[in-house]
Design an enzyme around this catalytic site. Structure first.
Site, short mmCIF file in Angstrom:
data_model
loop_
_atom_site.label_atom_id
_atom_site.label_comp_id
_atom_site.label_asym_id
_atom_site.label_seq_id
_atom_site.Cartn_x
_atom_site.Cartn_y
_atom_site.Cartn_z
N GLU A 1 0.82 -1.21 0.00
CA GLU A 1 0.00 0.00 0.00
C GLU A 1 0.86 1.26 0.00
O GLU A 1 1.98 1.27 0.52
CB GLU A 1 -0.91 0.00 1.24
CG GLU A 1 -1.80 -1.23 1.29
CD GLU A 1 -2.83 -1.20 2.41
OE1 GLU A 1 -3.94 -1.71 2.18
OE2 GLU A 1 -2.56 -0.66 3.50
N CYS B 1 3.51 8.71 0.18
CA CYS B 1 4.08 7.87 1.24
C CYS B 1 4.26 6.48 0.66
O CYS B 1 3.29 5.85 0.25
CB CYS B 1 3.11 7.86 2.42
SG CYS B 1 3.55 6.69 3.72
N CYS C 1 6.97 -6.24 7.67
CA CYS C 1 8.00 -5.57 8.46
C CYS C 1 8.36 -6.49 9.62
O CYS C 1 7.50 -7.20 10.13
CB CYS C 1 7.44 -4.26 9.01
SG CYS C 1 8.65 -3.29 9.96
N CYS D 1 6.43 -3.34 16.08
CA CYS D 1 6.01 -2.33 17.06
C CYS D 1 4.59 -2.66 17.53
O CYS D 1 3.75 -3.10 16.73
CB CYS D 1 6.05 -0.94 16.43
SG CYS D 1 7.72 -0.45 15.94
N CYS E 1 1.41 -1.10 15.46
CA CYS E 1 1.43 -0.89 14.02
C CYS E 1 0.90 -2.11 13.27
O CYS E 1 1.17 -3.25 13.64
CB CYS E 1 2.87 -0.61 13.60
SG CYS E 1 3.06 -0.25 11.84
N GLU F 1 10.66 -1.15 7.34
CA GLU F 1 11.69 -0.34 8.00
C GLU F 1 12.77 -0.07 6.95
O GLU F 1 13.49 -0.99 6.54
CB GLU F 1 12.24 -1.10 9.22
CG GLU F 1 13.53 -0.56 9.80
CD GLU F 1 13.52 0.94 10.09
OE1 GLU F 1 12.51 1.47 10.61
OE2 GLU F 1 14.54 1.60 9.79
N SER G 1 11.10 7.53 14.72
CA SER G 1 9.87 7.18 15.44
C SER G 1 10.27 6.93 16.89
O SER G 1 10.76 5.87 17.22
CB SER G 1 9.25 5.94 14.82
OG SER G 1 8.89 6.22 13.49
N CYS H 1 -1.22 6.70 9.36
CA CYS H 1 0.03 6.14 9.91
C CYS H 1 -0.25 4.85 10.65
O CYS H 1 -1.13 4.79 11.50
CB CYS H 1 0.68 7.10 10.90
SG CYS H 1 1.13 8.66 10.20
N1 SAH Z 1 9.54 1.72 10.01
C1 SAH Z 1 9.64 3.14 9.85
C2 SAH Z 1 8.76 3.67 8.76
C3 SAH Z 1 7.28 3.59 9.06
S1 SAH Z 1 6.72 5.21 9.24
C4 SAH Z 1 9.39 3.82 11.18
O1 SAH Z 1 9.03 3.14 12.12
O2 SAH Z 1 9.61 5.01 11.29
C5 SAH Z 1 5.15 5.01 9.95
C6 SAH Z 1 5.00 5.86 11.17
O3 SAH Z 1 3.72 5.61 11.76
C7 SAH Z 1 6.03 5.52 12.24
O4 SAH Z 1 6.36 6.69 12.93
C8 SAH Z 1 5.23 4.59 13.12
O5 SAH Z 1 5.78 4.43 14.39
C9 SAH Z 1 3.90 5.27 13.12
N2 SAH Z 1 2.79 4.40 13.50
C10 SAH Z 1 2.71 3.06 13.45
N3 SAH Z 1 1.52 2.63 13.89
C11 SAH Z 1 0.82 3.73 14.21
C12 SAH Z 1 -0.49 3.93 14.68
N4 SAH Z 1 -1.31 2.92 14.91
N5 SAH Z 1 -0.89 5.21 14.88
C13 SAH Z 1 -0.07 6.25 14.62
N6 SAH Z 1 1.17 6.13 14.15
C14 SAH Z 1 1.62 4.87 13.97
#
Ligand code: SAH
Length: 345
Positions: free
Chosen positions: A89, A102, A109, A113, A116, A162, A216, A335
């Site tokens: 996506e 984006c 991944c 986390c 996510c 990532e 992040s 996000c």
């Molecule tokens: N792996 C990288 C790139 C992904 S960016 C990273 O972690 O930075 C996607 C962003 O959305 C990251 O900052 C991630 O932590 C955040 N994210 C993930 N799940 C989320 C959620 N449920 N609500 C808001 N932000 C979230």
């Protein structure tokens, strides 16, 4: 599985043309076609015999747009089909200054986390440089853009995956999309977001790929961060801040920290104070966002009112921060909501 020609830069396309017994100028035509987002059959300036020969092994693009979902706020989510049947996506956000795409960098991944959706299936595979590039090229074309008249002005590597866990392909993608004969998008207009796989920071500096770097962070202490981001056990909060400072010293670029507010986990006044202490002493900016809903995850976002309060605490302590509007939530394009899908052969 067919390979994507978008993986190849102009030199490599020239080599391919020579191998296939074609004149090198065909490589320039191919390169222009690919970077305009076209598929081979749309490159009508190429001889049909050549197109046929290429089509046996290659597609021009590494992805094709399978479906577009449009949110009530104008955000678009794209489902991209890869040549092996996987679906990833990407999201397009429209701002006054231009369009930001984006893009995903991996299918799935492995960072897992706790909040996510992208890590729910683990890592399936890395995307190639051409697959990442084709996310940009096909969307640019679908918006009526061309190689000369770009409809996409900014790129954020914030989709599934990532980026530093797929460093080589991501670095090559950056060079391809920045190429002056290609879309020529400057590194300043590209943001790379990492959960803190810090080996990538040194490599970006070494390779002089001076994109805007976003971390992040999501927690001001190891105690909290360990609970929600497994990567913190390898690279802890202090190490993240040191890497951020190092990147600032090498590039002079302000560092951005993402901080998604999770109810009862990281949204208290003491958390704001610790966060302010952590990021003081160098140009840093904090993006606050209330956690978006992911049905398999048990965490809840902080209310809008409490997010404002948290911003207030930070501002009082002199920290530069903004609350990010959440975009595309009604199409699960916000996000952390991007995930992998699959179509059988
Ligand atoms: N792996 C990288 C790139 C992904 S960016 C990273 O972690 O930075 C996607 C962003 O959305 C990251 O900052 C991630 O932590 C955040 N994210 C993930 N799940 C989320 C959620 N449920 N609500 C808001 N932000 C979230």
């Amino acid at each position: 599985m067919k390979k994507a020609l978008s993986d190849l830069n102009l030199e490599k396309l020239k080599e391919l043309c020579v191998t296939l017994g074609e004149k090198p100028f065909r490589a320039t035509q191919l390169y222009e076609g690919i970077n305009s987002g076209k598929e081979l059959t749309e490159m009508t300036n190429l001889p049909s015999t050549f197109v046929e020969k290429l089509s046996n092994e290659y597609t021009a693009q590494g992805v094709s747009i399978l479906k577009t979902l449009v949110s009530s706020d104008g955000t678009r989510k794209y489902l991209f089909l890869l040549n092996d049947g996987n679906i990833i996506e990407g999201v397009l956000m429209k701002y006054k200054y231009g369009n930001t795409i984006c893009v995903s960098t991996q299918v799935g991944c492995r960072m897992n986390c706790a909040f996510c959706a992208s890590g729910l299936d683990g890592l399936v595979r890395n995307l190639t440089s051409g697959e990442i590039l084709s996310e940009v090229l096909t969307v640019n074309k679908s918006l009526g853009g061309t190689l000369k008249k770009r409809e996409i002005t900014n790129i954020v590597l914030m989709g599934s995956g990532e980026p530093f866990d797929n460093y080589d392909n991501v670095a090559e993608f950056l060079r391809l999309v920045n190429n002056e004969k290609g879309l020529n998008i400057s590194y300043r207009n590209i943001s790379l977001s990492t959960c803190g796989l810090l080996t990538g920071v040194d490599r970006l500096i070494e390779d002089k790929l001076f994109v805007t770097l976003t971390f992040s962070l999501h927690a001001p202490t190891d105690e909290i961060r360990n609970d929600i981001m497994p990567i913190n056990k390898a690279f802890n909060t202090k190490m993240v801040i040191e890497a951020a400072k190092k990147y600032f010293n090498a590039t002079g670029r302000r560092i951005v920290f993402e901080y998604s507010l999770i109810q009862g986990v990281n949204d208290s006044e003491p958390c704001a104070k610790r966060l302010a202490e952590l990021v003081k002493g160098f140009p840093a900016h904090i993006n606050l966002i209330a956690l978006n809903y992911v049905k398999e995850r048990s965490l809840t976002g902080t209310s809008a009112e409490k997010v404002k309060k948290f911003q207030g605490y930070l501002e009082k302590l002199g920290v530069s921060c903004t609350i990010r509007r959440t975009m595309g939530e009604d199409i699960s394009g916000a996000c952390g909501q991007l995930r992998r899908k699959y179509i059988g052969k």
